[in-house]
Design an enzyme around this catalytic site. Structure first.
Site, PDB file in Angstrom:
ATOM      1  N   HIS A 130      -4.306   3.214  -3.212  1.00  0.00           N
ATOM      2  CA  HIS A 130      -4.444   2.603  -1.882  1.00  0.00           C
ATOM      3  C   HIS A 130      -3.678   1.287  -1.751  1.00  0.00           C
ATOM      4  CE1 HIS A 130      -6.161   0.726   1.649  1.00  0.00           C
ATOM      5  NE2 HIS A 130      -6.350  -0.326   0.869  1.00  0.00           N
TER       6      HIS A 130
ATOM      7  N   HIS B 171     -29.179 -16.598  23.869  1.00  0.00           N
ATOM      8  CA  HIS B 171     -28.128 -16.499  24.876  1.00  0.00           C
ATOM      9  C   HIS B 171     -27.412 -17.829  25.128  1.00  0.00           C
ATOM     10  CE1 HIS B 171     -29.763 -12.599  25.467  1.00  0.00           C
ATOM     11  NE2 HIS B 171     -29.115 -12.357  26.586  1.00  0.00           N
TER      12      HIS B 171
ATOM     13  N   HIS C 277       0.836  -1.198   0.000  1.00  0.00           N
ATOM     14  CA  HIS C 277       0.000   0.000   0.000  1.00  0.00           C
ATOM     15  C   HIS C 277       0.871   1.248   0.000  1.00  0.00           C
ATOM     16  CE1 HIS C 277      -2.360  -3.309   1.562  1.00  0.00           C
ATOM     17  NE2 HIS C 277      -3.460  -2.645   1.261  1.00  0.00           N
TER      18      HIS C 277
ATOM     19  N   GLU D 105     -18.285  -5.357  24.013  1.00  0.00           N
ATOM     20  CA  GLU D 105     -17.450  -6.560  24.043  1.00  0.00           C
ATOM     21  C   GLU D 105     -16.277  -6.473  23.078  1.00  0.00           C
ATOM     22  OE1 GLU D 105     -20.723  -6.575  23.517  1.00  0.00           O
ATOM     23  OE2 GLU D 105     -21.616  -7.574  25.258  1.00  0.00           O
TER      24      GLU D 105
HETATM   25  C1  LIG Z   1     -11.629  -5.165   9.403  1.00  0.00           C
HETATM   26  C2  LIG Z   1     -11.057  -4.926   8.045  1.00  0.00           C
HETATM   27  N1  LIG Z   1     -11.884  -4.915   6.981  1.00  0.00           N
HETATM   28  C3  LIG Z   1     -11.388  -4.768   5.740  1.00  0.00           C
HETATM   29  C4  LIG Z   1     -10.058  -4.613   5.538  1.00  0.00           C
HETATM   30  C5  LIG Z   1      -9.499  -4.488   4.127  1.00  0.00           C
HETATM   31  N2  LIG Z   1      -8.989  -3.118   3.957  1.00  0.00           N
HETATM   32  C6  LIG Z   1      -7.708  -2.812   4.064  1.00  0.00           C
HETATM   33  S1  LIG Z   1      -7.442  -1.163   4.003  1.00  0.00           S
HETATM   34  C7  LIG Z   1      -9.096  -0.854   3.770  1.00  0.00           C
HETATM   35  C8  LIG Z   1      -9.674   0.504   3.684  1.00  0.00           C
HETATM   36  C9  LIG Z   1      -8.672   1.500   3.553  1.00  0.00           C
HETATM   37  O1  LIG Z   1      -9.175   2.797   3.697  1.00  0.00           O
HETATM   38  P1  LIG Z   1      -8.501   3.745   4.722  1.00  0.00           P
HETATM   39  O2  LIG Z   1      -8.622   3.163   6.044  1.00  0.00           O
HETATM   40  O3  LIG Z   1      -9.045   5.086   4.508  1.00  0.00           O
HETATM   41  O4  LIG Z   1      -6.981   3.704   4.343  1.00  0.00           O
HETATM   42  P2  LIG Z   1      -6.294   4.476   3.133  1.00  0.00           P
HETATM   43  O5  LIG Z   1      -6.999   4.065   1.887  1.00  0.00           O
HETATM   44  O6  LIG Z   1      -6.447   5.915   3.409  1.00  0.00           O
HETATM   45  O7  LIG Z   1      -4.887   4.009   3.159  1.00  0.00           O
HETATM   46  C10 LIG Z   1      -9.805  -2.031   3.753  1.00  0.00           C
HETATM   47  C11 LIG Z   1     -11.260  -2.102   3.549  1.00  0.00           C
HETATM   48  C12 LIG Z   1      -9.224  -4.617   6.666  1.00  0.00           C
HETATM   49  N3  LIG Z   1      -7.909  -4.497   6.591  1.00  0.00           N
HETATM   50  N4  LIG Z   1      -9.753  -4.754   7.900  1.00  0.00           N
END
Ligand SMILES: Cc1ncc(C[n+]2csc(CCOP(=O)(O)OP(=O)(O)O)c2C)c(N)n1
Length: 721
Positions: free
Chosen positions: A272, A498, A37, A436
């Protein structure tokens, strides 16, 4: 273009050189790996640079120095940002590791992994977790500072920082944790929000339109906005403002641009999660005035500047060591206690007050036994701290008289829900509220912080709500204890919503998590011992709501057998069974009763308590065979949960009395009857197994049928070494 050979003349020039070093080290590593990334490091490099070179208290030569500031990259996908900072400031992470980013054997894995890369505090990647871990770290710091600091002796005095992303803020776990952090007034927690309006699949205009600052204001946070993520002066000022704010956690919203500098990918989700591509890397370098060759360029002035962290860190740690030495002189007892906690050691005689429960047919619930054990431990074990997600009265997890972790000036009049001992940041009872998921991630933060042994508690059914952090605790090898009560359909009237069915199997499926379901009060006491002695992984204690008989250990094998995961409670004569009954938790007393009946019917039966598969599987094969001899094919496992997994122990020819459908709303005893958890049914299933064995083979073990089973005879059990 920057001339890399001439010395930099202006501070601003040096800043820019350093920031671009971070940017292109990250971009080149992603490009070489052809995976990763690049967008986030390009945009967030200035804020990270400002924090790491001007504020962060750390010693790259000793990543474990206790009084370091904690830094969490919650947006773990931007791992190269962190690796660049670690390498540049002098941690044990080589340029070669970075050149092998995401490759087998590299200390720079895809996402930051605690224990794998020196300087990585927590494993991040699942979004939102790191944010909540940081809250846990700030709680740990506040609690330890309150316990140990004395006027003039600030031995615990560090801050917690996190870089968080849109994805982090979108996740529910971060919302839960933020809400709690605001309530708890964790003034030494600062989150830098990489506010770039782009996530993985799109711009955030299609998913996120709330006023983020307003939301955090409402949580009770101090918020500061920085309009330009490249404006170092503004970032510095915001960080200083956050530091000056001591009663509220701070969120610094930094407007950044994902893929900053990339002519064709900046501000797009294309920056990204994929390498920029060779052409775009070149264009980006040209655009930001960086030499296109060689890759992985670290200009000398930048390295020298970053490496000042080494001398600064060494000085800071040395000063702290002096402070701790003076503290230990002034307060010898506390000093000794602190040093022991820092080393993660249990104090001598930590277990001296653990009760031995007398035999009792009516007995007590294992949740109640657990509560007594915990309270017996609390006085001698200051590191033990935790709480429940609003279920203390049911999970029996309050440490009575050991204080409630809340802002000191809160709740003076209303002491409802107090464990006693006062409301302060020194309180060892953490009140997580109905959160939780955050509880799971927060206790991870406490454990990762160190000098605490945290526990979190809720009903077993709601372990589903905290599964992601449980998995991460196991992955990180964190010493966390979970207290899960109301562990089966036997909880009764609350009904199928539950009543856990598949949760035990689901927990057992997590590698490196020890699950223990003790069969009576004394097994519960041993389970707590195991949970506290096991320092390299989390332990889940699975406990009943309903009372269970406390077995007479002069008649049955000692409860210490729990340490082996499975042990013979009572055996057939001469240790030659034709049938093995095995069970965990509440079903142990059921198979004990069934064994007595079967014995009266002339069956040579062995009764095995199996509180923990993981502990059992850790034993040598010979020990396991001594408990479950391969020659004995008639085996019945009894557990009020899904059968999944039990066939490993009963084999192809065995049977499992289990719950493989949802529960029902009725008194627990009635449900158990309807689901077949009765002595009659256990005996009938056992007899069916024996009949099948006799049909399929002329088993030599038949010859011992009719010999007497010595249940009730102190010498009757045969416990393997
Ligand atoms: C719980 C979770 N869901 C999905 C992902 C897959 N994923 C990695 S980064 C991302 C989104 C990235 O957006 P952002 O947090 O704004 O980061 P940026 O693009 O600015 O680097 C996703 C959906 C993940 N890492 N964790």
């Amino acid at each position: 273009m920057t001339d890399m050979r001439t010395p930099v003349r202006h501070e601003a020039e040096l800043d820019q050189l350093c920031i671009n070093t971070v940017r292109f080290l990250s971009v080149d590593a992603v490009q070489k790996a052809n995976s990763g990334h690049p967008g986030m490091p390009l945009g967030a490099a200035p804020m990270a640079y400002a924090l790491w070179t001007r504020l962060l208290k750390h010693n790259p030569r000793n990543p474990d120095w206790f009084d370091r500031d904690r830094f969490v990259l919650s947006a773990g996908h931007g791992s190269m940002l962190l690796y660049s900072l670690l390498h540049l400031t002098g941690y044990d992470l080589s340029l070669d590791d970075i050149k092998h980013f995401r490759q087998w054997g590299s200390k720079a894995p895809g996402h930051p992994e605690r224990g794998h890369t020196p300087g990585v505090e927590v494993t991040t990647g699942p979004l939102g977790q790191g944010f909540a871990n940081a809250v846990g770290m700030a709680i740990a710091e506040a609690q330890l500072a309150s316990r140990y600091n004395r006027p003039g002796f600030e031995v615990i005095d560090h801050a917690t920082y996190a870089i968080v992303s849109d994805g982090d803020l979108m996740e529910g776990v971060a919302a839960e944790a933020a809400s709690l952090a605001g309530h708890l007034r964790l003034g030494k927690l600062t989150c830098l929000y990489d506010n770039n309006y782009v996530s993985l699949a799109a711009g955030t205009d299609i998913t996120l339109s709330e006023d983020r600052a307003g939301r955090f204001d409402a949580y009770g946070w101090h918020t500061v906005s920085v309009d330009d993520g490249n404006d170092l002066a503004a970032i510095d000022a915001a960080l200083q403002a956050a530091r000056a704010e001591t009663t509220r956690p701070s969120l610094i919203l930094v407007r950044t641009h994902i893929g900053y500098g990339s002519p064709n990918k900046q501000d797009s989700f294309g920056a990204h999660g994929s390498p920029l591509g060779a052409d775009e890397v070149r264009l980006t370098k040209q655009n930001l005035g960086w030499p296109t060759e060689p890759p992985f360029l670290i200009p000398e002035p930048a390295l020298v500047h970053f490496r000042q962290a080494l001398a600064r860190g060494a000085r800071a740690e040395a000063a702290w060591n002096d402070r701790v030495a003076a503290y230990a002189d002034a307060f010898p007892d506390l000093g000794q206690e602190l040093r022991r906690s820092l080393r993660g050691e249990l104090p001598p005689d930590w277990d001296a007050d653990i009760p031995i429960f007398p035999a009792d047919v009516k007995g007590i619930a294992t949740r109640v036994a657990s509560g007594r054990v915990m309270n017996a431990l609390a006085r001698r074990l200051p590191a033990l701290t935790g709480g429940s997600a609003d279920l203390d009265p049911s999970t029996y997890t309050a440490l009575k008289g050991f204080g409630d972790f809340n802002p000191p000036d809160d709740n003076d009049d209303d002491t409802q829900g107090s464990a006693g001992g006062g409301w302060s940041h020194g309180g060892r009872n953490l009140h997580f509220g109905v959160r939780e998921h955050a509880m799971g991630a927060i206790v991870n933060g406490l454990a990762a912080h160190g000098a605490t042994i945290p526990y979190g508690s809720t009903f077993l059914i709601f372990s589903d709500y905290m599964r992601p952090p449980i998995r991460l605790a196991a992955l990180m090898g964190l010493h966390v204890v979970y207290v899960f009560t109301h562990d089966s359909i036997a909880l009764g009237e609350d009904g199928p919503t539950h009543q856990p069915v598949e949760q035990l199997a689901a927990l057992r499926a997590i590698p490196n998590l020890t699950v223990i379901r003790p069969g009576d009060a004394n097994e519960t006491a041993v389970a707590w011992r195991v949970a506290l002695e096991t320092r390299d992984r989390p332990v889940a204690l699975v406990l009943t709501r309903q009372a269970l008989p406390t077995l007479d250990r002069s008649r049955y094998a000692p409860a210490d057998g729990l340490r082996r995961g499975g042990y013979v409670l009572a055996d057939a004569p001469d240790g030659r069974p034709e049938l093995i009954l095995m069970a965990s938790g509440s079903e142990v007393s059921l198979i004990v009763s069934a064994s007595e009946r079967l014995h009266a019917q002339g069956v040579a039966v062995r009764c095995v308590s199996m509180p923990s598969w993981e502990l059992f599987d850790d034993r040598p094969q010979a020990d396991r065979d001594a408990v479950l001899p391969p020659s004995v094919k008639a085996r019945l496992a009894v557990e009020a949960g899904a059968a999944q997994g039990w066939h490993r122990y009963v084999g192809d020819t065995g049977d499992v009395l289990s719950v493989d459908r949802f529960g029902a709303s009725a008194p627990g005893n009635e449900i158990l009857q309807h689901y077949g958890f009765t002595v009659d049914n256990v005996c009938a299933r056992a007899q069916m197994l024996l009949a099948e064995r006799r049909e399929t083979s002329a088993s030599p073990v038949n010859s011992i049928r009719g010999a007497s089973l010595k249940l009730g005879d102190a010498g009757g059990h045969k416990v393997p070494a």
